[in-house]
Design an enzyme around this catalytic site. Structure first.
Site, mmCIF file in Angstrom:
data_model
loop_
_atom_site.group_PDB
_atom_site.id
_atom_site.type_symbol
_atom_site.label_atom_id
_atom_site.label_comp_id
_atom_site.label_asym_id
_atom_site.label_seq_id
_atom_site.Cartn_x
_atom_site.Cartn_y
_atom_site.Cartn_z
ATOM 1 N N CYS A 1 -1.107 -6.585 -9.295
ATOM 2 C CA CYS A 1 -1.678 -6.724 -7.946
ATOM 3 C C CYS A 1 -1.062 -7.916 -7.213
ATOM 4 C CB CYS A 1 -3.190 -6.899 -8.023
ATOM 5 S SG CYS A 1 -3.959 -7.047 -6.389
ATOM 6 N N CYS B 1 -7.602 -6.488 -1.224
ATOM 7 C CA CYS B 1 -6.766 -5.342 -1.597
ATOM 8 C C CYS B 1 -5.919 -4.880 -0.411
ATOM 9 C CB CYS B 1 -7.666 -4.208 -2.086
ATOM 10 S SG CYS B 1 -6.785 -2.677 -2.457
ATOM 11 N N ASP C 1 0.436 0.964 -4.020
ATOM 12 C CA ASP C 1 0.459 1.732 -5.268
ATOM 13 C C ASP C 1 0.711 0.873 -6.500
ATOM 14 O OD1 ASP C 1 0.055 4.310 -4.177
ATOM 15 O OD2 ASP C 1 2.154 4.405 -3.558
ATOM 16 N N ASP D 1 -14.660 12.878 -1.378
ATOM 17 C CA ASP D 1 -14.462 11.482 -0.988
ATOM 18 C C ASP D 1 -15.295 11.004 0.197
ATOM 19 O OD1 ASP D 1 -13.293 8.957 -1.267
ATOM 20 O OD2 ASP D 1 -11.675 9.422 0.132
#
Length: 379
Positions: free
Chosen positions: A200, A216, A244, A136
């Protein structure tokens, strides 16, 4: 030669299983023009917000060979962290703080990288090939490579989805100079489903397979500095680190082996912690509590800033006193969000009195919050 290749692949996958990885697949180290084009488009549109490194590492990120020209194969591995239950009901518990499932245990960078190093060392000793491991933090497009390797496919929420792990897993990679036979790529199984997009809370998906990080909640609570833009605060609810919702909404999760022994389990004290406890954290208390956790990386000030937004969204009078105590905090972002939280928790006349009798404030951001809260109360 073919027999050696088969033995190597069996060795790799046996080692991965023994170390607790949920899946292990192999891809060729080669250019990925479609993924690179999507990345360039996202950077050009500004979707990555303050994450300047996305633009700075664009060329190295665009292909495994750009990062390491000698690489010939990429061993992709996944590790399941699926929760034992749906994390979304916690969103309704107003006195509790919601930490993203992946961050409820030790920092996955440390966990996964440690296991990757063990596996890479054994592979190098067996083959004599050179190896590099990545988790990552390096400019590697892990999700497109994992799709080519067959671990899963990049879903409409832009995260990888697996038929056996749903949306709950970490990725890591081992680059090697060894030529290995690749596994078959996975295909997209999302079909007409848009559950993740509809879930979302901030409409962060301008289109399927596209994420505007600036909207986000994961980005806002982790990467974004300063105060959170007003338009997103109420939608954050009690999410204080990550979000999540799009992952939890994925129908493929029902096939995930959530109870598998090959997964990282959550810390009990991070499953449903009290907001009030976190509001009282000073820097030492924050660092001590989150030792070894990925949450520690954002620092106490950003963390408490997030908790103040959760407090403001709670509607709980019991959180007024801890929020009020933070009006004198050293961090302007914390003071600013304390003002916003109190403007939501206090009755209008009580907040107006507080505004009139407050201590002198010189930070522009905090003054804007006082002014904005006052205007809101007058509407």
């Amino acid at each position: 030669m073919a027999e050696r290749g088969d033995k190597l692949k069996r060795f790799i996958k046996d080692e991965a299983r023994a170390l607790g990885f949920s899946d292990c697949r192999i891809a060729r180290a080669e250019d990925m023009p479609e993924a690179a084009a999507r990345l360039r488009d996202g950077v050009a549109r500004g979707y990555y917000g303050e994450m300047a490194w996305m633009a700075e590492t664009l060329e190295r990120r665009s292909s495994p060979l750009a990062l390491w020209p000698e690489a010939r194969s990429v061993i992709m591995l996944s590790m399941n962290y699926g929760p034992d239950e749906d994390p979304r009901p916690l969103l309704a518990r107003r006195d509790r703080a919601n930490i993203s499932v992946y961050a409820r245990n030790r920092d996955y960078h440390d966990v996964v990288k440690g296991k990757l190093k063990q596996m890479a060392g054994r592979f190098a000793a067996r083959t004599g090939a050179e190896v590099k491991v990545f988790v990552d933090t390096a400019p590697v497009m892990e999700k497109p490579i994992a799709e080519k390797a067959g671990i899963g496919w990049q879903g409409k929420h832009t995260n990888l989805v697996s038929r056996s792990q749903g949306s709950w897993f970490f990725l890591g990679s081992i680059f090697t100079t060894e030529e290995l036979d690749p596994d078959a790529a996975e295909r997209d199984h999302c079909g007409s489903c848009r559950a993740c997009l509809d879930a979302c809370p901030t409409d962060a998906f301008p289109a399927p397979y596209r994420l505007d990080a600036r909207r986000c909640i994961s980005y806002l609570t982790i990467e974004h500095h300063g105060t959170i833009p007003l338009e997103f605060r109420q939608a954050m609810g009690n999410r204080i680190y990550g979000c999540d919702d799009c992952l939890a909404a994925c129908p493929w999760n029902k096939f995930a082996k959530a109870a598998s022994e090959m997964k990282l389990a959550a810390r009990e004290d991070l499953k449903a912690p009290e907001i009030a406890r976190f509001l009282a954290f000073d820097d030492a208390g924050f660092r001590s509590f989150f030792t070894g956790s990925p949450v520690k990386r954002i620092g106490r000030d950003r963390f408490v800033r997030n908790c103040l937004i959760a407090a403001g969204n709670s509607g709980l009078a019991s959180l007024i006193a801890p929020c009020r105590a933070l009006l004198d905090d050293e961090s302007p972002a914390v003071r600013a969000m304390a003002v916003w939280a109190l403007s939501r928790l206090l009755p209008a006349d009580a907040f107006a009195t507080l505004a009139r009798t407050r201590k002198p404030e010189h930070d522009k951001t905090v003054l804007e919050e006082w002014s904005g809260a006052g205007e809101t109360l007058c509407i």
